[in-house]
Design a protein around this motif. Structure first.
Motif, mmCIF file in Angstrom:
data_model
loop_
_atom_site.group_PDB
_atom_site.id
_atom_site.type_symbol
_atom_site.label_atom_id
_atom_site.label_comp_id
_atom_site.label_asym_id
_atom_site.label_seq_id
_atom_site.Cartn_x
_atom_site.Cartn_y
_atom_site.Cartn_z
ATOM 1 N N VAL A 13 0.828 -1.202 0.000
ATOM 2 C CA VAL A 13 0.000 0.000 0.000
ATOM 3 C C VAL A 13 0.868 1.260 0.000
ATOM 4 C CG1 VAL A 13 -2.058 -1.077 0.966
ATOM 5 C CG2 VAL A 13 -0.347 -0.124 2.519
ATOM 6 N N ASN A 14 2.110 1.088 -0.441
ATOM 7 C CA ASN A 14 3.054 2.202 -0.636
ATOM 8 C C ASN A 14 3.347 2.953 0.660
ATOM 9 O OD1 ASN A 14 4.790 3.560 -2.385
ATOM 10 N ND2 ASN A 14 3.344 5.212 -2.685
ATOM 11 N N ALA A 24 -2.924 2.790 10.232
ATOM 12 C CA ALA A 24 -3.787 1.758 10.816
ATOM 13 C C ALA A 24 -4.257 2.185 12.211
ATOM 14 C CB ALA A 24 -3.049 0.419 10.872
ATOM 15 N N GLY A 25 -3.371 2.808 12.978
ATOM 16 C CA GLY A 25 -3.761 3.294 14.299
ATOM 17 C C GLY A 25 -4.827 4.370 14.227
ATOM 18 N N VAL A 64 -10.090 3.325 0.499
ATOM 19 C CA VAL A 64 -10.365 2.719 -0.800
ATOM 20 C C VAL A 64 -10.300 3.735 -1.933
ATOM 21 C CG1 VAL A 64 -12.071 1.445 -2.147
ATOM 22 C CG2 VAL A 64 -11.746 0.922 0.267
ATOM 23 N N THR A 65 -11.040 4.802 -1.821
ATOM 24 C CA THR A 65 -11.150 5.761 -2.911
ATOM 25 C C THR A 65 -9.825 6.426 -3.233
ATOM 26 O OG1 THR A 65 -13.413 6.178 -2.217
ATOM 27 C CG2 THR A 65 -12.452 7.752 -3.738
ATOM 28 N N VAL A 69 -1.962 1.869 -4.742
ATOM 29 C CA VAL A 69 -1.337 0.599 -4.403
ATOM 30 C C VAL A 69 -0.155 0.372 -5.319
ATOM 31 C CG1 VAL A 69 -1.681 -1.877 -4.184
ATOM 32 C CG2 VAL A 69 -3.547 -0.323 -3.655
ATOM 33 N N GLN A 70 1.024 0.513 -4.765
ATOM 34 C CA GLN A 70 2.260 0.202 -5.447
ATOM 35 C C GLN A 70 3.316 -0.065 -4.398
ATOM 36 O OE1 GLN A 70 3.814 4.054 -6.979
ATOM 37 N NE2 GLN A 70 1.841 4.214 -7.948
ATOM 38 N N PRO A 71 4.282 -0.891 -4.732
ATOM 39 C CA PRO A 71 5.301 -1.206 -3.733
ATOM 40 C C PRO A 71 6.099 0.015 -3.322
ATOM 41 C CG PRO A 71 5.448 -2.684 -5.624
ATOM 42 C CD PRO A 71 4.449 -1.615 -5.964
#
Length: 85
Positions: A13-14, A24-25, A64-65, A69-71
């Motif tokens: 998720v870059n 995430a927190g 989502v919007t 998504v890239q390494p």
């Protein structure tokens, strides 16, 4: 095993490990607030009528919007993680 647990998903998720921890927190805290508002609404239906859904809509937009998504580049990893890749 280390890479799978701590590096692969944030990179997908870059984000670095610490960027992902912060993101995430922040999602976790927002969901706790939404949960509290929903329980309060269950007890007193006239309160927090749209709070939970508003928070969920914002989280959906963030997750989502607006997702790219890239390494992540390996040089973005903190030193102790980069040393174990």
């Amino acid at each position: 095993m280390f890479r799978r647990l701590f590096v692969d998903h944030p990179a997908s998720v870059n984000e670095s490990y610490f960027q992902h921890m912060g993101m995430a927190g922040s999602f976790g805290w927002a969901m706790l607030k939404a949960s509290g508002a929903c329980f309060l609404h269950a007890l007193v239906p006239g309160l927090c009528e749209r709070t939970g859904s508003r928070i969920i809509t914002r989280l959906h937009q963030r997750m989502v919007t607006n997702r790219v998504v890239q390494p992540a580049r390996p040089d973005d990893a903190p030193g102790w993680i980069a040393a174990n890749i």
